[in-house]
Design an enzyme around this catalytic site. Structure first.
Site, PDB file in Angstrom:
ATOM      1  N   GLN A  59       0.851  -1.198   0.000  1.00 23.76           N
ATOM      2  CA  GLN A  59       0.000   0.000   0.000  1.00 23.76           C
ATOM      3  C   GLN A  59       0.885   1.247   0.000  1.00 23.76           C
ATOM      4  O   GLN A  59       1.139   1.856   1.043  1.00 23.76           O
ATOM      5  CB  GLN A  59      -0.890  -0.031   1.247  1.00 23.76           C
ATOM      6  CG  GLN A  59      -1.794   1.163   1.440  1.00 23.76           C
ATOM      7  CD  GLN A  59      -3.024   1.104   0.570  1.00 23.76           C
ATOM      8  OE1 GLN A  59      -4.063   0.661   1.014  1.00 23.76           O
ATOM      9  NE2 GLN A  59      -2.922   1.573  -0.652  1.00 23.76           N
ATOM     10  N   PHE A  60       1.389   1.632  -1.193  1.00 21.51           N
ATOM     11  CA  PHE A  60       2.321   2.760  -1.265  1.00 21.51           C
ATOM     12  C   PHE A  60       1.684   4.069  -0.840  1.00 21.51           C
ATOM     13  O   PHE A  60       2.377   5.008  -0.428  1.00 21.51           O
ATOM     14  CB  PHE A  60       2.904   2.881  -2.681  1.00 21.51           C
ATOM     15  CG  PHE A  60       1.962   3.446  -3.705  1.00 21.51           C
ATOM     16  CD1 PHE A  60       1.907   4.809  -3.943  1.00 21.51           C
ATOM     17  CD2 PHE A  60       1.117   2.606  -4.440  1.00 21.51           C
ATOM     18  CE1 PHE A  60       1.038   5.334  -4.894  1.00 21.51           C
ATOM     19  CE2 PHE A  60       0.255   3.118  -5.389  1.00 21.51           C
ATOM     20  CZ  PHE A  60       0.208   4.478  -5.610  1.00 21.51           C
ATOM     21  N   THR A  61       0.351   4.176  -0.913  1.00 27.40           N
ATOM     22  CA  THR A  61      -0.317   5.442  -0.574  1.00 27.40           C
ATOM     23  C   THR A  61      -0.182   5.795   0.908  1.00 27.40           C
ATOM     24  O   THR A  61      -0.458   6.929   1.288  1.00 27.40           O
ATOM     25  CB  THR A  61      -1.803   5.406  -0.962  1.00 27.40           C
ATOM     26  OG1 THR A  61      -2.454   4.325  -0.289  1.00 27.40           O
ATOM     27  CG2 THR A  61      -1.971   5.233  -2.464  1.00 27.40           C
TER      28      THR A  61
END
Length: 207
Positions: free
Chosen positions: A79-81
């Protein structure tokens, strides 16, 4: 590194309408990898995720057992966000590790989890894919976790980003261009120096 850890009764991940993984009772972990992350961050996060006491014991006493104690499952989702920095109302993700580096790093995290726990109980999504994650939160219980070695203050991250941009601009300039800039700075007249035309007192005296 940042993680959102949710205690779940069940969770699953779907890509293109097809369910690719699911778990029953356990933890769903959303994991965001930053540019600053190293093996120390991996070790810290794996240890914490697997040892957080988020479950009851056999007598119903809350906050007594970890996912490993209860032999429950773990579903990890990249989950790079989570590494978002807001610029006004616009999310910026430059603090996240680029995908070409993040994918092997993320796979290493999964392997570390599997070697620490039971491999068949560690599930994951599909790195880089557009996923639908279905989470049935139990409680609800949600824990936000950050590794201590990486910067977590958005102001600090923004400062580092600006410093990096300045370095990139400097590297992009050729030696001749840098030399011209330095010469221009040296030859620039000092505004505090006297020009000699505005009533400067000469050291010579009239006879």
């Amino acid at each position: 590194m940042k993680a959102i850890i949710q205690r779940v009764t069940q969770a699953s991940v779907t890509v293109g309408g097809e369910q690719i993984n699911s778990i029953g009772r356990g933890l769903c972990v959303l994991l965001g990898i930053s540019l600053e992350d190293t093996q120390k961050d991996v070790d810290y996060m794996v240890r914490k995720i697997l040892n957080l006491r988020l479950f009851e014991d056999d007598n119903g006493r809350a906050w007594s057992k970890s996912v490993m104690d209860r032999e429950f499952e773990v579903l990890c989702i990249s989950q790079f966000t989570l590494q978002c920095i807001l610029k006004g109302n616009k999310p910026d993700f430059h603090a996240a590790m680029p995908a070409e580096l993040a994918q092997p790093f993320y796979n290493h995290i999964l392997e570390t989890m599997r070697s620490t726990y039971r491999p068949e109980l560690i599930k994951d999504g599909q790195f880089g894919a557009y996923m639908q994650v279905h989470i049935q939160n139990d409680g609800p219980v949600t824990i936000e976790l950050s590794s201590p070695t990486g910067p977590t203050d958005p102001k600090q991250l923004s400062k580092q980003e600006k410093q990096q941009q300045r370095k990139e601009k400097t590297r992009s300039k050729g030696p001749s261009e840098l030399s011209r800039e330095k010469s221009a700075l040296r030859s620039r007249p000092d505004p505090n120096a006297s020009s000699g035309a505005d009533g400067d007192v000469s050291s010579e005296r009239d006879p």
